[in-house]
Design an enzyme around this catalytic site. Structure first.
Site, PDB file in Angstrom:
ATOM      1  N   TYR A  63     -23.904 -37.657  51.328  1.00 27.79           N
ATOM      2  CA  TYR A  63     -24.573 -37.167  52.537  1.00 27.79           C
ATOM      3  C   TYR A  63     -24.928 -35.703  52.344  1.00 27.79           C
ATOM      4  O   TYR A  63     -24.098 -34.921  51.889  1.00 27.79           O
ATOM      5  CB  TYR A  63     -23.671 -37.318  53.762  1.00 27.79           C
ATOM      6  CG  TYR A  63     -24.394 -38.043  54.882  1.00 27.79           C
ATOM      7  CD1 TYR A  63     -25.536 -37.500  55.455  1.00 27.79           C
ATOM      8  CD2 TYR A  63     -23.957 -39.285  55.329  1.00 27.79           C
ATOM      9  CE1 TYR A  63     -26.224 -38.186  56.443  1.00 27.79           C
ATOM     10  CE2 TYR A  63     -24.629 -39.971  56.317  1.00 27.79           C
ATOM     11  CZ  TYR A  63     -25.777 -39.412  56.875  1.00 27.79           C
ATOM     12  OH  TYR A  63     -26.457 -40.095  57.849  1.00 27.79           O
ATOM     13  N   GLU A  65     -27.103 -33.362  54.765  1.00 30.10           N
ATOM     14  CA  GLU A  65     -28.003 -32.817  55.794  1.00 30.10           C
ATOM     15  C   GLU A  65     -28.147 -31.320  55.560  1.00 30.10           C
ATOM     16  O   GLU A  65     -27.177 -30.634  55.222  1.00 30.10           O
ATOM     17  CB  GLU A  65     -27.411 -33.047  57.186  1.00 30.10           C
ATOM     18  CG  GLU A  65     -27.575 -34.469  57.688  1.00 30.10           C
ATOM     19  CD  GLU A  65     -26.974 -34.649  59.068  1.00 30.10           C
ATOM     20  OE1 GLU A  65     -27.467 -35.506  59.799  1.00 30.10           O
ATOM     21  OE2 GLU A  65     -26.013 -33.929  59.418  1.00 30.10           O
ATOM     22  N   ASP A 209     -53.942 -34.350  52.625  1.00 30.33           N
ATOM     23  CA  ASP A 209     -53.048 -35.491  52.411  1.00 30.33           C
ATOM     24  C   ASP A 209     -53.422 -36.095  51.059  1.00 30.33           C
ATOM     25  O   ASP A 209     -54.270 -36.976  50.967  1.00 30.33           O
ATOM     26  CB  ASP A 209     -53.201 -36.509  53.542  1.00 30.33           C
ATOM     27  CG  ASP A 209     -52.214 -37.658  53.413  1.00 30.33           C
ATOM     28  OD1 ASP A 209     -51.469 -37.693  52.411  1.00 30.33           O
ATOM     29  OD2 ASP A 209     -52.187 -38.523  54.318  1.00 30.33           O
ATOM     30  N   THR A 235     -47.321 -38.356  48.313  1.00 29.93           N
ATOM     31  CA  THR A 235     -46.253 -39.288  47.947  1.00 29.93           C
ATOM     32  C   THR A 235     -45.878 -38.991  46.504  1.00 29.93           C
ATOM     33  O   THR A 235     -46.665 -38.414  45.753  1.00 29.93           O
ATOM     34  CB  THR A 235     -46.705 -40.756  48.024  1.00 29.93           C
ATOM     35  OG1 THR A 235     -47.812 -40.934  47.140  1.00 29.93           O
ATOM     36  CG2 THR A 235     -47.112 -41.148  49.432  1.00 29.93           C
ATOM     37  N   LYS A 238     -47.135 -42.855  43.802  1.00 33.57           N
ATOM     38  CA  LYS A 238     -48.433 -43.446  43.459  1.00 33.57           C
ATOM     39  C   LYS A 238     -48.771 -43.042  42.026  1.00 33.57           C
ATOM     40  O   LYS A 238     -47.989 -43.343  41.133  1.00 33.57           O
ATOM     41  CB  LYS A 238     -49.460 -43.085  44.527  1.00 33.57           C
ATOM     42  CG  LYS A 238     -49.073 -43.710  45.885  1.00 33.57           C
ATOM     43  CD  LYS A 238     -50.023 -43.444  47.029  1.00 33.57           C
ATOM     44  CE  LYS A 238     -49.486 -44.079  48.312  1.00 33.57           C
ATOM     45  NZ  LYS A 238     -50.312 -43.739  49.497  1.00 33.57           N
ATOM     46  N   ARG A 244     -40.183 -43.876  45.260  1.00 35.15           N
ATOM     47  CA  ARG A 244     -40.864 -43.928  46.547  1.00 35.15           C
ATOM     48  C   ARG A 244     -40.390 -42.748  47.388  1.00 35.15           C
ATOM     49  O   ARG A 244     -39.190 -42.581  47.612  1.00 35.15           O
ATOM     50  CB  ARG A 244     -40.536 -45.223  47.301  1.00 35.15           C
ATOM     51  CG  ARG A 244     -40.675 -46.480  46.486  1.00 35.15           C
ATOM     52  CD  ARG A 244     -40.801 -47.699  47.349  1.00 35.15           C
ATOM     53  NE  ARG A 244     -42.095 -47.648  47.997  1.00 35.15           N
ATOM     54  CZ  ARG A 244     -43.251 -47.897  47.376  1.00 35.15           C
ATOM     55  NH1 ARG A 244     -43.277 -48.246  46.114  1.00 35.15           N
ATOM     56  NH2 ARG A 244     -44.386 -47.794  48.026  1.00 35.15           N
TER      57      ARG A 244
HETATM   58  C1  LIG Z   1     -49.941 -43.806  50.828  1.00 35.12           C
HETATM   59  C2  LIG Z   1     -50.464 -42.809  51.810  1.00 35.12           C
HETATM   60  C3  LIG Z   1     -49.656 -42.309  52.844  1.00 35.12           C
HETATM   61  C4  LIG Z   1     -48.297 -42.886  53.203  1.00 35.12           C
HETATM   62  O1  LIG Z   1     -47.348 -43.002  52.265  1.00 35.12           O
HETATM   63  P1  LIG Z   1     -46.046 -43.916  52.606  1.00 35.12           P
HETATM   64  O2  LIG Z   1     -45.088 -43.471  51.560  1.00 35.12           O
HETATM   65  O3  LIG Z   1     -46.488 -45.330  52.496  1.00 35.12           O
HETATM   66  O4  LIG Z   1     -45.606 -43.568  53.977  1.00 35.12           O
HETATM   67  C5  LIG Z   1     -50.183 -41.319  53.663  1.00 35.12           C
HETATM   68  N1  LIG Z   1     -51.420 -40.858  53.495  1.00 35.12           N
HETATM   69  C6  LIG Z   1     -52.237 -41.328  52.522  1.00 35.12           C
HETATM   70  C7  LIG Z   1     -53.611 -40.759  52.372  1.00 35.12           C
HETATM   71  C8  LIG Z   1     -51.786 -42.324  51.658  1.00 35.12           C
HETATM   72  O5  LIG Z   1     -52.597 -42.782  50.716  1.00 35.12           O
END
Ligand SMILES: *Cc1c(COP(=O)(O)O)cnc(C)c1O
Length: 413
Positions: A63, A65, A209, A235, A238, A244
């Site tokens: 843990y 936090e 993003d 993320t 990807k 993840r």
């Molecule tokens: C994949 C993605 C997310 C979200 O990612 P998660 O890990 O599935 O929550 C947010 N914004 C964009 C543009 C994405 O391609």
């Protein structure tokens, strides 16, 4: 030494097989599925055994936090080291002043960015969902659409490219508190400098993003939003090929607000095994072989897009600059959802996606996973013709897909 990728039988699986054969079968079956079909889901990849080892490590028990040096729990000396390493590697890899590596996912990263910069009811300008915006960019089914007043920009009907004149006009009209750039299906690079200029002109924050292209950015195969955006969300699973999870980058001035928006505002304890796995992935992504990988991902996507166009698919924007392809199969006499089902039956796994201005959904493909398997442009031509064969339901296609996948096992490096 090249990074080797997922071993079919992760460490500890023998124990699991003895104790819980039911779940061991599921896990082994999933490994078999991944090894015998083609993973063209644009958001997926194969992590390295080192990343998996960190995920399955004793850090999963801890843990933690708070942040390194200021935890709410005892015994955090070593996980503090893990998090500091992860942050240092992320800031160095992307040239950012500050990194938060605790966000549990891409969506959590975006939630925290909004929490840091916005108040409920604020106007936000983002790519409309029908044109490739993510759920977190204002979907009524998501917190974003419920708590903020989203305005959507789109792409030009002819070129399929972002209509920056429209972005500017909407920003001047609605005076959003933040502008979001980033998409789930736009295959070209956003013009970050242009977004920055529009944000400056209209007094908005710029949030990038970059969940999809972050691995290309790490490998120098895509331009970086870091010099332009106030906050970059991403993320790690990807193209970046890590566990993840989410990642947030920002300048020193926003560091404290971003950190507090993650913990304690939107999350509790950090997942330290994931944080350590992110650090391992950042370390891998800093190596020259990852830069070569990132460029090969783009070369492969361009080759696959061209081969699919030869097969009769219409490719939005006429091609790609990234790992991602959006394709309309209508000219082949089939819509996106039906095509996805036929492709899946042949072992070709991909998603549908919205087609701007189209009535039907199209197909979204990505080359991150097959490139990790070691496939190159020659295999992209093979994949395109297998796609057509699958759509025609030609007998033997499943077997051909299996053979191709078997030739490039994900652990071959
Ligand atoms: C994949 C993605 C997310 C979200 O990612 P998660 O890990 O599935 O929550 C947010 N914004 C964009 C543009 C994405 O391609």
């Amino acid at each position: 030494m090249p990074v080797t990728t997922t071993s079919p039988s992760p460490p500890g699986l023998d124990d699991l097989r003895r104790q819980d054969p039911e779940m061991a079968d599921v896990i082994l079956g999933e490994g078999e599925r991944q090894a015998t079909s083609l993973q063209l889901i644009a958001a997926e990849n194969f992590t390295s055994p080192a990343v998996l080892a960190a995920l399955g490590s004793p850090l999963a028990n801890k843990y933690a936090e708070g942040y390194p040096g200021t935890r709410y729990h005892g015994g955090c000396e070593l996980v503090d080291v893990a998090e500091r390493i992860a942050c240092e590697r992320a800031t160095e890899l992307f040239g950012a002043e500050h990194a938060n590596v605790q966000a549990h996912s891409g969506s959590s990263a975006v939630l925290a960015a909004y929490a840091a910069l916005l108040r409920p009811g604020d106007a936000v300008l983002a790519m409309g969902l029908a044109h490739g915006g993510h759920l977190t960019h204002g979907s009524p089914a998501n917190f974003s659409g419920r708590w903020f007043d989203f305005v959507g920009y789109g792409v030009d009907a002819e070129s399929g490219l972002i209509d920056y004149d429209q972005v500017r006009a909407l920003a001047r009209k609605h005076r959003p508190r933040a502008i979001v750039c980033g998409s789930i299906s736009y295959p070209r690079h956003p013009d970050y400098a242009r977004f920055r200029a529009i944000a400056d002109e209209t007094g908005a924050y710029l949030i990038a993003d970059a969940a999809h292209p972050m691995g290309l950015i790490a490998g120098g195969a895509a331009p970086s939003p870091v010099p332009y955006a106030d906050v970059v969300c991403a993320t790690t699973h990807k193209v970046l090929r890590g566990p993840r999870g989410g990642l947030i980058l920002c300048g020193a001035a926003l560091a404290d607000r971003i950190d507090r928006a993650v913990f304690p505002f939107t999350q509790g304890g950090a997942q330290m095994h994931t944080v350590a796995a992110k650090a391992v992935a950042f370390g891998e992504a800093a190596r020259p072989d990852f830069a070569a990988y990132a460029h090969q991902v783009v070369d492969n996507a361009r080759a696959l897009a061209a081969a699919l166009a030869d097969e009769g698919f219409v490719i939005t924007t006429g091609g790609t600059d990234t790992h991602l392809i959006a394709a309309d199969p209508a000219a082949l006499g089939i819509d996106g959802p039906a095509a996805r089902a036929r492709l899946a039956a042949a072992g070709i796994v991909l998603d549908t996606c919205p087609l701007p201005y189209g009535d039907e959904r199209g197909l979204r493909l990505g080359t991150a996973a097959v490139t990790t398997q070691g496939m190159a442009t020659a295999q992209m031509a093979e994949i395109a013709s297998l796609c057509t064969a699958a759509l025609r339901e030609e007998p033997g296609t499943r077997e051909e897909v299996r053979n191709l996948a078997r030739r490039f096992p994900p652990n071959s490096g």
